[in-house]
Scaffold this active site. Structure first.
Site, PDB file in Angstrom:
ATOM      1  N   ARG A 281       0.569  -1.187  -0.436  1.00  0.00           N
ATOM      2  CA  ARG A 281      -0.126  -0.111   0.071  1.00  0.00           C
ATOM      3  C   ARG A 281       0.840   1.558   0.042  1.00  0.00           C
ATOM      4  NH1 ARG A 281      -2.333   3.473   3.683  1.00  0.00           N
ATOM      5  NH2 ARG A 281      -4.462   3.739   3.430  1.00  0.00           N
TER       6      ARG A 281
ATOM      7  N   LYS B 297      -4.096   6.341   8.539  1.00  0.00           N
ATOM      8  CA  LYS B 297      -5.055   6.705   7.536  1.00  0.00           C
ATOM      9  C   LYS B 297      -5.452   7.508   7.732  1.00  0.00           C
ATOM     10  CE  LYS B 297      -7.527   4.659   4.325  1.00  0.00           C
ATOM     11  NZ  LYS B 297      -9.191   4.934   3.830  1.00  0.00           N
TER      12      LYS B 297
ATOM     13  N   SER C 163     -12.843  -3.030   1.149  1.00  0.00           N
ATOM     14  CA  SER C 163     -12.451  -2.407   2.197  1.00  0.00           C
ATOM     15  C   SER C 163     -14.134  -1.197   2.313  1.00  0.00           C
ATOM     16  CB  SER C 163     -11.785  -1.159   2.367  1.00  0.00           C
ATOM     17  OG  SER C 163     -10.606  -1.209   2.380  1.00  0.00           O
TER      18      SER C 163
HETATM   19  N1  3NM Z   1      -7.745   1.474   6.314  1.00  0.00           N
HETATM   20  P1  3NM Z   1      -3.722   0.891  11.338  1.00  0.00           P
HETATM   21  S1  3NM Z   1      -7.554   1.931   8.383  1.00  0.00           S
HETATM   22  C1  3NM Z   1      -5.388   1.162   5.306  1.00  0.00           C
HETATM   23  O1  3NM Z   1     -11.187   1.942   7.888  1.00  0.00           O
HETATM   24  C2  3NM Z   1      -5.919   1.290   6.170  1.00  0.00           C
HETATM   25  O2  3NM Z   1     -11.153   1.036   5.646  1.00  0.00           O
HETATM   26  C3  3NM Z   1      -8.777   1.633   7.049  1.00  0.00           C
HETATM   27  O3  3NM Z   1      -3.169   1.742   9.443  1.00  0.00           O
HETATM   28  C4  3NM Z   1      -9.916   1.086   6.836  1.00  0.00           C
HETATM   29  O4  3NM Z   1      -3.187  -0.484  11.289  1.00  0.00           O
HETATM   30  C5  3NM Z   1      -6.281   1.754   7.722  1.00  0.00           C
HETATM   31  O5  3NM Z   1      -1.557   1.761  11.730  1.00  0.00           O
HETATM   32  C6  3NM Z   1      -5.408   2.200   8.295  1.00  0.00           C
HETATM   33  O6  3NM Z   1      -4.037   1.666  12.809  1.00  0.00           O
HETATM   34  C7  3NM Z   1      -4.508   0.876   9.312  1.00  0.00           C
END
Ligand code: 3NM
Length: 215
Positions: A45, A145, A116
């Protein structure tokens, strides 16, 4: 599809999502160490501030893909259909604001399609559009994010399962050590994480700690 649904469920147990800008050290080393720790799935990503573009992005994708191949880990590309096809990735993952899933499915044939989703409506739609697995989030607050939706927690996964959605599901968003159990108990087959692994000084040990919680 290249995997049976049951195989996919198992492979999704610890899904490491990563781009170069998530890493404290060389992304190839981070991925290698994460694999040694026991990750079961990988998504490239390369997004956001300082993300690589063009030939640099392709070069990194190929290097990371080679590491995954050597270790039998599926390699998924985030939101870049052209790249996924060019390097013959195992699949692609798209969000609600990305490319049209029907178009993507047509182009990728039997490669994996992950989508997603954030609620039951989006989940049903994603299934109708040919998703092989769903990423449901955000489970918890995250700073990785920027444009995340409202945090509703593992409850969303409970709701999907109560509505008889049997599709493989991973929870994503803010999942750190200590939070895995609640996501799995809600009905997820696995968890997808970025910073819990990529921000660790020792990705191998971070992965082992996360896997320990799955038991
Ligand atoms: N998608 P971390 S949250 C890529 O809610 C991504 O769909 C999300 O990173 C969604 O594990 C997210 O560091 C970030 O929190 C995930």
């Amino acid at each position: 599809m290249r995997y049976s649904e049951e195989e996919l469920r198992k492979k999704l147990q610890l899904y490491f999502v990563m781009g170069s800008n998530n890493c404290l050290k060389d992304p190839e080393i981070v991925l290698q160490e994460a694999i040694e720790g026991g990750i079961t799935f990988f998504q490239f990503r390369e997004k956001g501030t300082h993300a690589k573009k063009g030939s640099e992005k392709i070069k990194l994708a190929k290097k990371l893909q080679a590491i995954c191949k050597q270790n039998g880990i599926p390699f998924i590309v985030n939101d870049d259909l052209e790249l996924a096809l060019e390097i013959d990735a195992d699949g692609i993952h798209i969000g609600q604001e990305d490319e049209d899933p029907l178009k993507v499915r047509k182009m990728i044939g039997d490669k994996l399609l992950g989508i997603s989703v954030h609620n039951l409506n989006e989940a049903n739609q994603a299934l109708a559009q040919g998703a092989n697995y769903l990423g449901v989030g955000p489970m918890y607050e995250t700073t990785t994010k920027k444009d995340i939706r409202e945090v509703k927690g593992p409850e969303v996964i409970v709701e999907l399962r109560e509505n008889n959605l049997t599709v493989p599901i991973v929870g994503i968003g803010g999942i750190q050590k200590g939070l895995i159990k609640s996501v799995i108990e809600a009905g997820a087959d696995g968890v997808a994480v970025i910073s819990a692994i990529s921000n660790s000084e020792n990705p191998r040990e971070a992965v082992k700690d996360l896997l320990e919680e799955m038991k």
